[in-house]
Design an enzyme around this catalytic site. Structure first.
Site, PDB file in Angstrom:
ATOM      1  N   TYR A 301       0.842  -1.201   0.000  1.00  0.00           N
ATOM      2  CA  TYR A 301       0.000   0.000   0.000  1.00  0.00           C
ATOM      3  C   TYR A 301       0.878   1.253   0.000  1.00  0.00           C
ATOM      4  CZ  TYR A 301       0.841   0.203   5.088  1.00  0.00           C
ATOM      5  OH  TYR A 301       1.421   0.269   6.331  1.00  0.00           O
ATOM      6  N   ASN A 315       9.395   4.688  13.952  1.00  0.00           N
ATOM      7  CA  ASN A 315       9.395   3.462  13.147  1.00  0.00           C
ATOM      8  C   ASN A 315       8.142   3.374  12.292  1.00  0.00           C
ATOM      9  OD1 ASN A 315      11.811   2.502  13.973  1.00  0.00           O
ATOM     10  ND2 ASN A 315      11.030   0.712  15.050  1.00  0.00           N
ATOM     11  N   GLY A 316       7.194   4.284  12.529  1.00  0.00           N
ATOM     12  CA  GLY A 316       5.981   4.302  11.716  1.00  0.00           C
ATOM     13  C   GLY A 316       4.707   3.969  12.462  1.00  0.00           C
ATOM     14  N   HIS A 320      -4.454   5.971  15.095  1.00  0.00           N
ATOM     15  CA  HIS A 320      -5.170   6.748  14.082  1.00  0.00           C
ATOM     16  C   HIS A 320      -6.498   6.089  13.729  1.00  0.00           C
ATOM     17  CE1 HIS A 320      -4.388   3.906  10.754  1.00  0.00           C
ATOM     18  NE2 HIS A 320      -3.155   3.774  11.241  1.00  0.00           N
ATOM     19  N   CYS A 338       0.158  -0.246  13.538  1.00  0.00           N
ATOM     20  CA  CYS A 338      -0.506   0.906  14.154  1.00  0.00           C
ATOM     21  C   CYS A 338      -1.668   0.459  15.029  1.00  0.00           C
ATOM     22  CB  CYS A 338      -1.034   1.847  13.069  1.00  0.00           C
ATOM     23  SG  CYS A 338       0.264   2.701  12.147  1.00  0.00           S
ATOM     24  N   ASN A 340      -5.427   0.977  15.396  1.00  0.00           N
ATOM     25  CA  ASN A 340      -6.579   1.468  14.625  1.00  0.00           C
ATOM     26  C   ASN A 340      -7.762   1.739  15.536  1.00  0.00           C
ATOM     27  OD1 ASN A 340      -6.163  -0.617  11.606  1.00  0.00           O
ATOM     28  ND2 ASN A 340      -4.936   1.045  12.433  1.00  0.00           N
TER      29      ASN A 340
END
Length: 391
Positions: A301, A315-316, A320, A338, A340
């Protein structure tokens, strides 16, 4: 013949009398030693003027004050100037014995001083000389975070970053001072050759006022490099808010002042792929972005936009909104690392979050990232203190 002898004797007597008068003093007839008056007039003044740095000194410190002193007298005038330019500010002590400069000097400059004094013998004395200050091979700039007037969360570290690697870390660290209006135990730790952070042993007490002074100008950082300028900051710690996530539970809990204030269903990193797990550790909120773009070609993606994004790692990892993953939120861990949240919950949390808030993550198979420059809370207290260069 008789008359001539009489005249000769009289003249002889008169000459003797004149000679006696010439050799006698007006005050009683004792003769002064030959040349004594000239020696008294030419005697050196007793006042002795000295200076630090000494005349002709090289590589003088730019932060050590210039000091001019006098013995057996009092200073009447002191002037120190740079390369014939403006005078250096200074102050004469009330007793007139010492003059001390009150401003820092410039790198690589020649300073000339001239001083006058009156000795205890009432004779004037003068002193002149010059010296040169150190000329760095490199001047290294530093920055401080948090910035002035910021309000940050209770896990926020103080970070000093240098534009070039620091070789003498102990010298640099000794130039850093942290002042707080509450008792807070903390320590500096070097995370790299260009970054040293200060963190408290435990989270900051809420509403603590913090002042930081990095007096780096004139500090030898090693290898001929010196600090370019002093840096300061004053900021405030805000309310105490902590996020806690145990990844198998699929729930993100928010605690305010030690009490649970909110609970949101979430989906964390995919359990079956350790590299996609949301890593364990105590992170901090690093940024708040109303919209953030996500790219990960490895997992297929790019240019994916998500709302209400709070970065917790470089690191990302983010907390969110991911409404596209609504079917798994609160039920299964399926993200790429992440946290979510549903759109409405993500907005609620975003509005309460503050830069520096701690985010405690447990239950994952993936350990804390090691390459992050915001990893202050991955260390226990003993290990953190061991990162200090001052022993």
């Amino acid at each position: 013949m008789i008359e001539r002898r009489t005249v000769f004797k009289a003249a002889l007597a008169a000459g003797a009398a004149m000679l006696a008068a010439a050799c006698s003093s007006e005050e009683g007839g004792n003769a002064k030693p030959e040349g004594s008056g000239g020696e008294e007039q030419n005697a050196a003044p007793v006042a002795k003027i000295t200076a630090e740095p000494a005349a002709d000194a090289k590589d003088a410190s730019v932060v050590t004050p210039v000091v001019v002193k006098v013995a057996d007298g009092k200073l009447t005038e002191v002037k120190v100037s740079a390369d014939g330019g403006k005078d250096v500010k200074g102050e004469l002590s009330p007793d007139g014995l010492t003059w001390t400069s009150s401003e820092v000097l410039g790198y690589g400059k020649t300073y000339t001083y001239a001083a006058k004094a009156t000795g205890s013998d009432n004779k004037p004395a003068e002193f002149k000389g010059s010296f040169t200050t150190v000329k760095p091979a490199k001047e290294v700039r530093a920055t401080l975070n948090p910035t002035d007037d910021a309000e940050v969360g209770v896990a926020m570290p103080i970070s000093v970053k240098f534009a070039s690697p620091v070789k003498d870390k102990a010298a640099a660290e000794k130039a850093l001072k942290v002042k707080t209006d509450k008792d807070v135990e903390g320590s500096w730790g070097w995370l790299s050759d260009t970054q040293v952070d200060w963190r408290p042993k435990e989270y900051w007490p809420a509403n603590t006022k913090v002042s930081v002074e990095a007096k780096l100008y004139g500090v030898a950082l090693g290898g001929g490099a010196y600090g370019k300028a002093d840096v300061t900051t004053d900021f405030k710690i805000g309310r105490n808010q902590v996020v806690k996530i145990n990844t198998p539970d699929h729930v993100m809990k928010v605690y305010r002042g030690g009490s649970e204030s909110a609970s949101y269903p979430c989906s964390n990193g995919l359990d079956s792929d350790v590299q996609r797990n949301t890593p364990n550790g105590t992170f901090i909120v690093m940024t708040k972005e109303p919209t953030a773009r996500f790219d990960n070609a490895r997992y297929g993606y790019t240019n994916v936009n998500k709302k209400w994004a709070c970065r917790i790692s470089n690191n990302g990892e983010y907390i969110h909104e991911n409404q596209d993953n609504a079917a798994n939120i609160g039920k299964a861990n399926t993200s790429h690392g992440c946290v979510n949240l549903l759109d409405s919950d993500a907005k609620k949390y975003f509005d309460t979050a503050m830069i520096g808030d701690p985010v405690e993550i447990t239950g994952s198979k993936l350990g804390s990232p090691t390459k992050s420059d915001v990893k202050n809370w991955f260390y226990d207290w003993k290990s953190w203190k061991a990162l200090s260069a001052v022993k």
